[in-house]
Design an enzyme around this catalytic site. Sequence first.
Site, mmCIF file in Angstrom:
data_model
loop_
_atom_site.group_PDB
_atom_site.id
_atom_site.type_symbol
_atom_site.label_atom_id
_atom_site.label_comp_id
_atom_site.label_asym_id
_atom_site.label_seq_id
_atom_site.Cartn_x
_atom_site.Cartn_y
_atom_site.Cartn_z
ATOM 1 N N LYS A 191 0.856 -1.191 0.000
ATOM 2 C CA LYS A 191 0.000 0.000 0.000
ATOM 3 C C LYS A 191 0.884 1.231 0.000
ATOM 4 O O LYS A 191 1.718 1.411 0.879
ATOM 5 C CB LYS A 191 -0.917 0.050 1.225
ATOM 6 N N GLY A 227 6.477 4.508 9.048
ATOM 7 C CA GLY A 227 5.581 5.632 9.293
ATOM 8 C C GLY A 227 5.651 6.051 10.751
ATOM 9 O O GLY A 227 6.686 5.889 11.403
ATOM 10 N N SER A 228 4.539 6.536 11.273
ATOM 11 C CA SER A 228 4.553 7.079 12.631
ATOM 12 C C SER A 228 4.525 5.982 13.692
ATOM 13 O O SER A 228 4.041 4.871 13.450
ATOM 14 C CB SER A 228 3.350 8.001 12.838
ATOM 15 N N THR A 229 5.039 6.302 14.868
ATOM 16 C CA THR A 229 5.032 5.362 15.990
ATOM 17 C C THR A 229 3.597 5.010 16.394
ATOM 18 O O THR A 229 3.293 3.851 16.699
ATOM 19 C CB THR A 229 5.801 5.987 17.166
ATOM 20 N N GLU A 230 2.731 5.996 16.315
ATOM 21 C CA GLU A 230 1.325 5.801 16.661
ATOM 22 C C GLU A 230 0.686 4.705 15.792
ATOM 23 O O GLU A 230 0.056 3.773 16.291
ATOM 24 C CB GLU A 230 0.650 7.154 16.419
ATOM 25 N N GLY A 280 2.329 2.545 14.007
ATOM 26 C CA GLY A 280 3.109 1.325 14.229
ATOM 27 C C GLY A 280 2.511 0.485 15.339
ATOM 28 O O GLY A 280 2.446 -0.750 15.249
ATOM 29 N N GLU A 305 9.495 0.603 10.948
ATOM 30 C CA GLU A 305 10.435 1.734 10.964
ATOM 31 C C GLU A 305 9.620 2.947 11.337
ATOM 32 O O GLU A 305 8.823 3.427 10.542
ATOM 33 C CB GLU A 305 11.053 1.955 9.578
ATOM 34 N N CYS A 317 12.463 10.648 9.142
ATOM 35 C CA CYS A 317 12.308 10.015 10.445
ATOM 36 C C CYS A 317 13.602 10.094 11.240
ATOM 37 O O CYS A 317 13.597 10.041 12.466
ATOM 38 C CB CYS A 317 11.855 8.571 10.288
ATOM 39 N N GLU A 341 8.103 14.515 17.632
ATOM 40 C CA GLU A 341 8.607 14.559 16.264
ATOM 41 C C GLU A 341 7.830 15.612 15.481
ATOM 42 O O GLU A 341 6.603 15.514 15.349
ATOM 43 C CB GLU A 341 8.427 13.170 15.625
#
Lengths: 527, 504
Positions: free
Chosen positions: B197, B250-253, B255, B272, B306, B403
């Site tokens: 995606k 992408g973002s930690t959220e 993830g 990542e 990142c 971030e």
Amino acid sequence: MSAIEVEKNRVGETSSACKGNKHNMTTTPGDTQNHDPNPSAAPPGLPIPVSDLEVKYTKIFINNEWHDSSCGRKIPVYNPATGEKICEVEEGDEEDVDKAVKAAKEAFQLGSVWRRMDASDRGRLLNKLADLVERDQLILATMETIDSGKLFLIAYFVDLMAAIKTLRYYGGWSDKIQGRTIPVDGEYFTFTRHEPVGVCGQIIPWNFPLLMFIWKIAPALCCGNTVVIKPAEQTPLTALHMAALMKEAGFPPGVVNVVPGYGSTAGAAIASHMYIDKVAFTGSTEVGKLIKEAAGKSNLKRVTLELGGKNPNIIFADADLDHAVEQAHHGLFFNQGQCCLAGSRIFVEETIYDEFVRKSVERAKRRVLGNPFIPGVDQGPQIDKKQFDKILELIESGRKEGAKLECGGSPWGDKGLFIQPTVFSDIFGPVQQIMKFKTLDEVIKRANSTHYGLVAGVFTQNINKALTIASSLQAGTVWVNCYNAMSSQCPFGGFKMSGNGREMGEYGLQEYTEIKTVTIKIPQKNS
Amino acid sequence: MFPSQYSATASAIPAPNTQPEIHFNKIFINNEWHDAVSKKTFPTVNPSTAEVICQVAEGDKADVDKAVKAAKQAFRLGSPWRRMDASHRGLLLNRLADLIERDSAYLATLETLDNGKPYTISYSVDLPLVVKCLRYYAGWADKNHGKTIPIDGDYFCYTRHEPVGVCGQIIPWNFPLLMQAWKLGPALTTGNTVVMKVAEQTPLTALYVASLIKEAGFPEGVVNIVPGYGHTAGAAISSHMDIDKVAFTGSTEVGQLIQQAASRNLKKVTLELGGKSPNIILSDANLEDAVEQAHFALFFNQGQCCCAGSRTYVQEDVYNEFVERSVERAKKRVVGDPFSLQTEQGPQVDEDQFKKVLGYISAGKRDGAKLMCGGGVAADRGYFIQPTIFGEVKDNMTIAREEIFGPVMQILKFKTLEEVIERGNDTQYGLAAAVFTRDIDKAHYISAALRAGTVWINCYDVFGAQAPFGGYKASGNGRELGEYSLENYTEVKTVTIKVPQKNS
């Protein structure tokens, strides 16, 4: 795909077109000995040899330039299928090797273009070289056939394909030769650098001239070395064409230098040179010993050797018999029997011995000799008069010593260096020796009872027998239910007097790498 | 590879076509183009102008299902992809690299149009890195060795390194092409099949590459690309029962959401994620070089990295001079039309990001950091933001903890090594870090002490396909690039055979 499969798939396909020639091996030469390199009878879909091949490169290649030999002599190069001289090549000797080594050393200087190049760019150059070999595949295959007498379709589909794949394989390794960081005791930080060895001398044989050239230069260049390579005096032409392609690909001057010449002069100069850091040789065990000795006497250069073999091929009664006969046939007769890995001692379990011999003789009699350019021909000439005479002498000695000559045994044709497919004895030529055995332990003992240890084959459906044999034989390669299944990814080399070191695969990189341990004092270590 | 030196080659860059034709805007399954099952489309926007470039088929769960079916079919035992020689997989990846190289001027313009990054960067940084990454992994295809293992007893034991199976891959918008290559390279070299995606902000280059994948000769179903949104298509991938592995950048959220969704079938997960990477400048460093590298470490790619060096720690005796020089450098930064060859900084990727970054600038002011330059919008249309520097930043301020993902630099002061190590590590993140010093002892000490997946010494953002990249702590799981990434895409099978008698 193994060489045998290629031989079956590519050449076998066309055999029906050549039925008329099948029994020529015992009669006077017919069409198959018309040595036109561009036979009009070539079936559609097969590669067509270059009909007006021009040999452009006949000189010594140093610093990306062509040089005359310093002694002024030339080597005559012959077509073994016709006995005709193809051309003359400059004969390099000690002085030319010196020049080449100087160039290679210069190219290896700290700060040189080659030393500063990104590892990935070395890989790009090898890949580019592969593209150029692919572009010139017909030229190179034609040249190889004229120069060595091997079948054109084999040169094209086996030698050239394997050469291209090897270049691409090592192209991929260049930026994957990884050192390590090491958890050393104490307040230190330790890492290893995998550095190139330096100037590598490489001496190659005449049985697979181009492929051996690639086997040698690809790992050497992948690791960042520079090279002085001596092709065999019998077959220098494709190596010189490769030199031109290396320049075209963009390798910096001095990285690869090609010096055609004889073993006793140019080869000896390489083996004993004080500024050559490593020597790699493929050829006879006898010469391998001389090289190791010269390396020890001169500068303790690193040595890798790929030498002779007397390879056992073990056929158990439970094997698929027709498959085993066919594989054993190719295992011996492939490349006119001129393979260090030829399966020249065939051990057959006694209950199937008679049937195996009968089928092998039948198969050998069907072998078509003749013009190596004609599709459907299975066997070309031996490489030169010396080999030709040696094989015939050995056949004679086999007869005298009481071995039973099942078929063949004589020269074939009225010109060129052809020998009939022969079943019984064991020599570097188209001569198959078949022996009987009773038990597993016995055959292991007999198979290992040799100074050599290059390869071995075993044919059986029984998993225990297969694995027992595979772990018991003293050989660098064991094939189970196959033979000659070579590939760039697999290491290849000999136990015992068949050699030192391994070529191909990741293992091949070790031979061209010096390990440097760097240890740095640090204030405080932490895990 | 030093992206900071791209300008040296700027003269060799071909002039961009600022209105490249869009060839592909559909879903790529089984080497064919499909409309969304729902027939829905979404607009992709040029961030320089805020204008719609084109509509793109909007994939969601139904399309992901189709793609997974294709990928599973391509992975069945006996399929062309499974039976292919490993070396031939490498050949296909090399071919793909050649095709991308052939079309790199076009791809670079498309990347700039869709993402807003300067064309000089797309062309001379992103594209060469993509090509090199694919070539690097092409070389691994036939080198992912199993082992034979000397186990106790009369057994013969070996390992087979097998592909994991169907891999779901979800990639971000900050390096659309490069993240695609980072994902496809290791997955394909090891023989997996892929359902990818692409980010809804930047789907165009990935779809063009899909056409090149077909042209290179990959069998149908090996790579399937579904443009769509994270909460629909992305969620469908991470919770799919027939996807064997999911990789996300992408973002930690997000993830965290993916890790949870993966627990449905316990698919393997690599992540990542975000970072708040410390860049530590010691007083003995070459200051001029450190200023330039720290500038680049933060502002590169509009600050949308990142691994951005977003906490610049400067030792106190050089702090004032460092800030002064950094402000001077930031003021010289050329912001504007990303197709202009002089431009260093283009727009942020979309309106959401634009607003979010401006929000962080307000927070910085509110928390009492000292705004040294920038701080506002840089153009009257598009999503441009001025290069912004905050001095006197304290560790507990929002701009020092979260971030920002924009052109906003935080410069903090420190006294001792021990102090800066503690402060540098005091974050949930652990992606990257850097230290600038001439002292070999300090360099080793700090690089060993920092809790980060990558440490650069006297350099920043040095990426090579050969070197692994990934995060400690909440910055991720697993490593991409290098040999290490092969592990993420490999299942190890131990085969043990009873033998009559073992010998060494």
